[in-house]
Design a protein around this motif. Structure first.
Motif, PDB file in Angstrom:
ATOM      1  N   ASP A 119      45.835  26.963  51.936  1.00 35.82           N
ATOM      2  CA  ASP A 119      44.611  27.488  52.554  1.00 35.82           C
ATOM      3  C   ASP A 119      44.688  27.685  54.066  1.00 35.82           C
ATOM      4  O   ASP A 119      43.712  28.120  54.681  1.00 35.82           O
ATOM      5  CB  ASP A 119      43.406  26.625  52.194  1.00 35.82           C
ATOM      6  CG  ASP A 119      43.545  25.175  52.630  1.00 35.82           C
ATOM      7  OD1 ASP A 119      44.546  24.842  53.308  1.00 35.82           O
ATOM      8  OD2 ASP A 119      42.659  24.367  52.291  1.00 35.82           O
ATOM      9  N   THR A 129      41.606  36.369  51.567  1.00 35.82           N
ATOM     10  CA  THR A 129      40.345  35.885  51.000  1.00 35.82           C
ATOM     11  C   THR A 129      39.148  36.330  51.824  1.00 35.82           C
ATOM     12  O   THR A 129      38.087  36.643  51.269  1.00 35.82           O
ATOM     13  CB  THR A 129      40.351  34.356  50.857  1.00 35.82           C
ATOM     14  OG1 THR A 129      40.595  33.744  52.134  1.00 35.82           O
ATOM     15  CG2 THR A 129      41.436  33.909  49.884  1.00 35.82           C
ATOM     16  N   ASP A 138      34.673  37.150  45.397  1.00 28.68           N
ATOM     17  CA  ASP A 138      34.656  35.759  45.848  1.00 28.68           C
ATOM     18  C   ASP A 138      35.663  34.969  45.025  1.00 28.68           C
ATOM     19  O   ASP A 138      35.496  34.815  43.807  1.00 28.68           O
ATOM     20  CB  ASP A 138      33.251  35.184  45.665  1.00 28.68           C
ATOM     21  CG  ASP A 138      33.113  33.771  46.224  1.00 28.68           C
ATOM     22  OD1 ASP A 138      34.141  33.119  46.481  1.00 28.68           O
ATOM     23  OD2 ASP A 138      31.961  33.322  46.389  1.00 28.68           O
ATOM     24  N   THR A 140      36.150  31.915  44.775  1.00 29.10           N
ATOM     25  CA  THR A 140      35.641  30.655  44.212  1.00 29.10           C
ATOM     26  C   THR A 140      34.847  30.864  42.928  1.00 29.10           C
ATOM     27  O   THR A 140      34.663  29.917  42.157  1.00 29.10           O
ATOM     28  CB  THR A 140      34.752  29.921  45.231  1.00 29.10           C
ATOM     29  OG1 THR A 140      33.601  30.730  45.524  1.00 29.10           O
ATOM     30  CG2 THR A 140      35.514  29.637  46.519  1.00 29.10           C
ATOM     31  N   SER A 141      34.397  32.096  42.677  1.00 24.36           N
ATOM     32  CA  SER A 141      33.560  32.325  41.494  1.00 24.36           C
ATOM     33  C   SER A 141      34.016  33.506  40.635  1.00 24.36           C
ATOM     34  O   SER A 141      33.668  33.564  39.445  1.00 24.36           O
ATOM     35  CB  SER A 141      32.103  32.557  41.911  1.00 24.36           C
ATOM     36  OG  SER A 141      31.996  33.676  42.782  1.00 24.36           O
ATOM     37  N   GLU A 144      39.930  32.609  38.465  1.00 26.78           N
ATOM     38  CA  GLU A 144      40.423  31.241  38.333  1.00 26.78           C
ATOM     39  C   GLU A 144      41.644  31.089  39.234  1.00 26.78           C
ATOM     40  O   GLU A 144      42.619  31.828  39.089  1.00 26.78           O
ATOM     41  CB  GLU A 144      40.817  30.954  36.887  1.00 26.78           C
ATOM     42  CG  GLU A 144      41.414  29.578  36.667  1.00 26.78           C
ATOM     43  CD  GLU A 144      41.945  29.393  35.263  1.00 26.78           C
ATOM     44  OE1 GLU A 144      42.753  28.454  35.059  1.00 26.78           O
ATOM     45  OE2 GLU A 144      41.582  30.180  34.370  1.00 26.78           O
ATOM     46  N   LEU A 145      41.589  30.158  40.179  1.00 22.02           N
ATOM     47  CA  LEU A 145      42.710  29.958  41.090  1.00 22.02           C
ATOM     48  C   LEU A 145      43.792  29.113  40.425  1.00 22.02           C
ATOM     49  O   LEU A 145      43.498  28.072  39.825  1.00 22.02           O
ATOM     50  CB  LEU A 145      42.241  29.301  42.386  1.00 22.02           C
ATOM     51  CG  LEU A 145      41.279  30.121  43.251  1.00 22.02           C
ATOM     52  CD1 LEU A 145      40.954  29.360  44.533  1.00 22.02           C
ATOM     53  CD2 LEU A 145      41.856  31.488  43.583  1.00 22.02           C
TER      54      LEU A 145
END
Length: 277
Positions: A119, A129, A138, A140-141, A144-145
């Motif tokens: 990060d 990002t 986004d 985060t939503s 899937e990371l």
């Protein structure tokens, strides 16, 4: 004109000590023979190098993008962009997927597995990002990371690099991944792939990568002379040709702070100003 009391000090990191010594011996020789007395110092990390710049021990730093952006943010108007390699100008980060993954654009990526760098990586996390968010995606939503194991390097820093991300995409651990575009050709050759075996799903806006950063100790006279001599380097000169090949450039070019504005914005957004170089 004020006479320098000591040689111009250039700082860099020694991630690959053998190559670094060869490169900086050649650069030092070039500047000294041109009449600008120069020394260099190698540091273990960018944190150490940039601390030396801010403390006035180093006049000019050869910096990775994060370190360069952080110095510009911490000392605006005092630390400045001097120059970069021609290969650092207008580069991109890409999201790539296998051609058989049925991912052609960001809408297709929703709900799928995405591999990124750590990060604090400028080109493999922060810039992509931030710009994905601007494009309505986004991380985060909307996906899937995929968590990849970081490699610890000789300077004790841990990174997930382009090879690890691309490998995860190719072996199916991730549906897509972010890579730095200049690595793409090498990665295709390494995996014995043709260009049409992968799909470019998305790319960042162009940005600039590594740079020479001036510190508070550098005078305007020395700054001008350094850049003049740097951009005058002849890639056909046998004394510096191998250095330029090892540094992956054909010429040095002048640069301004503008090429790092997107990264500085991403660093601010991530609340990382001054926390990591």
């Amino acid at each position: 004109m004020t006479q320098r009391q000591r040689p111009l000090m250039i700082g860099a990191t020694a991630a690959d000590p053998k190559r670094a010594v060869f490169i900086w011996n050649a650069i030092r020789k070039y500047f000294n023979e041109a009449g600008l007395e120069t020394e260099y110092a190698l540091y273990s990390t960018y944190d150490a190098l940039c601390g030396a710049v801010l403390d006035g021990h180093v006049d000019i730093a050869w910096n990775a993008p994060m370190a360069h952006a952080q110095l510009l943010l911490q000392s605006p108007g005092t630390c400045r962009t001097l120059a970069m390699r021609d290969t650092d100008e207008d580069v991109h980060s890409l999201i790539v997927a296998r051609a058989d993954a049925a991912i052609a654009d960001l809408d297709d990526l929703r709900g799928r597995r995405l591999a990124l760098g750590v990060d604090i990586s400028s080109e493999l996390f922060l810039l992509p990002t931030a710009q994905l968010a601007e494009d309505g995606f986004d991380i985060t939503s909307d996906c899937e990371l995929v968590e990849l194991e970081a490699t610890e390097y000789s300077n004790l820093q841990r990174w997930v690099d382009d090879r690890a991300i691309f490998g995860a995409v190719m072996d199916g651990r991730a549906d897509a991944g972010v890579i730095f575009e200049p690595w793409l050709g090498y990665l295709l050759r390494r995996h014995e792939l043709a260009p049409d075996d992968i799909v470019e799903v998305w790319r960042t806006r162009p940005y600039c990568h590594c740079a020479y950063t001036s510190g508070p100790s550098l005078s305007e006279t020395d700054s001008k002379r350094f850049v003049e001599l740097l951009v005058a380097m002849d890639p056909e000169d046998p004394d510096i040709a191998e250095m330029m090949r090892m540094e992956h450039l054909t010429k040095w070019v002048r640069a301004t702070d503008d090429g790092w504005s997107d990264l500085m914005g991403a660093v601010r957004k991530a609340d990382l100003v001054g926390k990591i170089f």
